[in-house]
Scaffold this active site. Structure first.
Site, mmCIF file in Angstrom:
data_model
loop_
_atom_site.group_PDB
_atom_site.id
_atom_site.type_symbol
_atom_site.label_atom_id
_atom_site.label_comp_id
_atom_site.label_asym_id
_atom_site.label_seq_id
_atom_site.Cartn_x
_atom_site.Cartn_y
_atom_site.Cartn_z
ATOM 1 N N PRO A 147 0.833 -1.205 0.000
ATOM 2 C CA PRO A 147 0.000 0.000 0.000
ATOM 3 C C PRO A 147 0.872 1.262 0.000
ATOM 4 O O PRO A 147 1.882 1.317 0.704
ATOM 5 C CB PRO A 147 -0.799 -0.100 1.297
ATOM 6 C CG PRO A 147 -0.702 -1.528 1.707
ATOM 7 C CD PRO A 147 0.580 -2.059 1.160
ATOM 8 N N GLY A 179 2.378 4.889 0.655
ATOM 9 C CA GLY A 179 2.450 5.900 1.706
ATOM 10 C C GLY A 179 1.849 5.470 3.029
ATOM 11 O O GLY A 179 1.141 6.248 3.672
ATOM 12 N N ALA A 236 10.782 0.165 -1.781
ATOM 13 C CA ALA A 236 10.824 -1.072 -2.579
ATOM 14 C C ALA A 236 11.012 -0.722 -4.054
ATOM 15 O O ALA A 236 11.812 -1.349 -4.754
ATOM 16 C CB ALA A 236 9.543 -1.868 -2.368
ATOM 17 N N ASP A 248 15.258 2.243 5.052
ATOM 18 C CA ASP A 248 14.175 1.622 4.270
ATOM 19 C C ASP A 248 14.710 0.966 3.000
ATOM 20 O O ASP A 248 14.385 -0.183 2.696
ATOM 21 C CB ASP A 248 13.127 2.677 3.870
ATOM 22 C CG ASP A 248 12.228 3.039 5.035
ATOM 23 O OD1 ASP A 248 12.630 2.805 6.192
ATOM 24 O OD2 ASP A 248 11.125 3.560 4.790
ATOM 25 N N GLY A 282 3.770 3.449 5.478
ATOM 26 C CA GLY A 282 4.783 2.961 6.414
ATOM 27 C C GLY A 282 5.305 1.568 6.109
ATOM 28 O O GLY A 282 6.065 1.007 6.881
ATOM 29 N N LEU A 283 4.906 1.013 4.970
ATOM 30 C CA LEU A 283 5.392 -0.335 4.635
ATOM 31 C C LEU A 283 6.471 -0.298 3.547
ATOM 32 O O LEU A 283 6.780 -1.329 2.946
ATOM 33 C CB LEU A 283 4.243 -1.243 4.191
ATOM 34 C CG LEU A 283 3.311 -1.792 5.276
ATOM 35 C CD1 LEU A 283 2.459 -2.928 4.729
ATOM 36 C CD2 LEU A 283 4.068 -2.303 6.494
ATOM 37 N N GLY A 284 7.009 0.872 3.272
ATOM 38 C CA GLY A 284 8.164 0.946 2.376
ATOM 39 C C GLY A 284 7.812 0.861 0.898
ATOM 40 O O GLY A 284 8.615 0.355 0.099
HETATM 41 O O1 PMV Z 1 7.068 5.423 6.633
HETATM 42 P P1 PMV Z 1 8.293 5.017 5.892
HETATM 43 O O2 PMV Z 1 8.168 3.643 5.324
HETATM 44 O O3 PMV Z 1 8.666 6.009 4.839
HETATM 45 O O4 PMV Z 1 9.490 4.934 6.954
HETATM 46 C C1 PMV Z 1 10.134 6.104 7.426
HETATM 47 C C2 PMV Z 1 11.132 5.802 8.491
HETATM 48 C C3 PMV Z 1 11.735 7.047 9.162
HETATM 49 O O5 PMV Z 1 12.620 6.591 10.176
HETATM 50 C C4 PMV Z 1 10.661 7.901 9.802
HETATM 51 C C5 PMV Z 1 12.518 7.919 8.171
HETATM 52 C C6 PMV Z 1 13.842 7.350 7.719
HETATM 53 O O6 PMV Z 1 14.404 7.943 6.776
HETATM 54 O O7 PMV Z 1 14.362 6.369 8.276
#
Ligand code: PMV
Length: 343
Positions: free
Chosen positions: A125, A127, A135, A176, A129-131
């Site tokens: 999905p 934006g 990816a 990430d 938090g799963l990268g």
């Molecule tokens: O939400 P994501 O998958 O973009 O993860 C961000 C992780 C952070 O620590 C908030 C930012 C980073 O650059 O590590």
């Protein structure tokens, strides 16, 4: 014969250390069994077919070269002024901005001057938090490196991916893209050079679930910027505490001390709330899971998106989450990193 190369890279979840990793503290990041796929073949112009978002685009090699130069210039200015808003606006306003940036940067880094077409599809999905972007930032250079026979090593792919991620998020930690590149579970610490160590976890990880809490209103870059704008006297002790928890997490994972792991997850969540990156829905789920003696925290930048939750009693955990009106998702953890798919 037309050669089509298909590559894929996994998404990820932060067990601990998001945000504090930006300030040089370590993070523990685990790949998840949802993947982004890129198929590449040579073509008469650069064609993009982003199937999940039902968007297509066609560009000349020159156009992408100019876009990359412009992006780099804007990034340099933003870096100097410590304000990345103009970069984010440029990417938002441009048709297929993020994907175009990934492709343009890869072409510049790999010195590709011949057009190709790319089909993009993803199970991750966007934006949340799963990268999803990390990816792709890994899968794009992998696919183009295979198509144009650059034979990049994993480390080289990861370096290009970091440059792509910087264009998307300003000054990301690099965690990430590293987990999406190498897969498994990683101990990641930003530095010169970065510390990237595989963690050989015995995945008693069966009792984890992911929970989607809603689409974040802010991007990763914006959430990171919000934390950065906090008074350092307020921010620093919390960031340092997150660092201490992360070292302890590594210890307790190696001892398979899941009771302590849950406490560490909960303490991390409470600190992330204090840093202003949680939302009410996340706090509510966290409180409910903590009440039944489980562990629950946001994963990634926050502001919504996915949470990672753990309980020895998986049935109880899923029931509590369902009772709150959310859908617990079981996903495989610690999967393979970027790879070429068999044709
Ligand atoms: O939400 P994501 O998958 O973009 O993860 C961000 C992780 C952070 O620590 C908030 C930012 C980073 O650059 O590590």
């Amino acid at each position: 014969m037309i050669i089509v190369i298909t590559c894929s890279a996994p998404g990820k979840t932060h067990l601990i250390g998001e945000h504090s990793v930006v300030y040089g503290e370590p993070a523990i990041i685990i790949s998840v069994g949802k993947r982004a796929y890129i198929s590449a073949e040579k073509s008469e112009s650069v064609k993009i077919d982003a199937q999940d978002i039902s968007q297509k685009g066609e560009f000349s090699v020159l156009e992408l070269k100019e876009f990359e130069e412009k992006l780099q210039q804007v990034w340099d200015n933003c870096f100097e002024t410590k304000n990345f808003t103009p970069l984010y606006s440029l990417l938002k306003d441009e048709h297929l901005g993020h994907i175009k940036a990934m492709i343009a940067k890869t072409m510049a880094e790999l010195d590709i001057n011949t057009p190709f077409s790319l089909k993009i599809s993803s199970e991750i999905p966007i934006g949340s938090g799963l990268g999803s972007s990390a990816a792709l930032s890994v899968a794009v250079p992998k696919a183009l490196s295979e198509l144009f026979k650059n034979n990049l090593t994993l480390d080289e792919i990861n370096q290009v991916a970091y440059k792509i991620e910087s264009l998307a998020h300003g000054t990301p930690s690099g965690g990430d893209n590293s987990i999406c590149c190498y897969g498994g579970a990683l101990w990641f610490k930003k530095g010169t050079p970065n510390v990237i160590e595989p963690l050989h976890l015995d995945f008693k990880m069966k009792n984890f679930v992911l929970v989607f809490t809603g689409t974040p209103q802010l991007t990763t870059g914006e959430l990171v910027a919000n934390v950065r704008s906090l008074n350092p006297e307020y921010r620093t002790p919390r960031v340092e505490k997150l660092g201490i928890l992360t070292y302890e997490m590594r210890e307790c994972l190696s001892k398979q001390d899941f009771a302590r792991m849950k406490e560490l997850m909960n303490s991390a969540q409470e600190l992330l709330t204090e840093l202003g990156v949680s939302i009410d829905e996340i706090d509510r789920i966290h409180t409910a899971v903590k009440e039944i003696n489980g562990g629950a925290k946001l994963s990634g930048a926050g502001g919504g998106g996915y949470m990672i939750c753990y309980h020895e009693d998986l049935q109880l955990l899923t029931q509590i989450i369902k009772d709150l009106g959310y859908v617990p998702e079981k996903v495989e953890l610690g999967v393979e990193g970027v790879r070429t798919e068999r044709r």
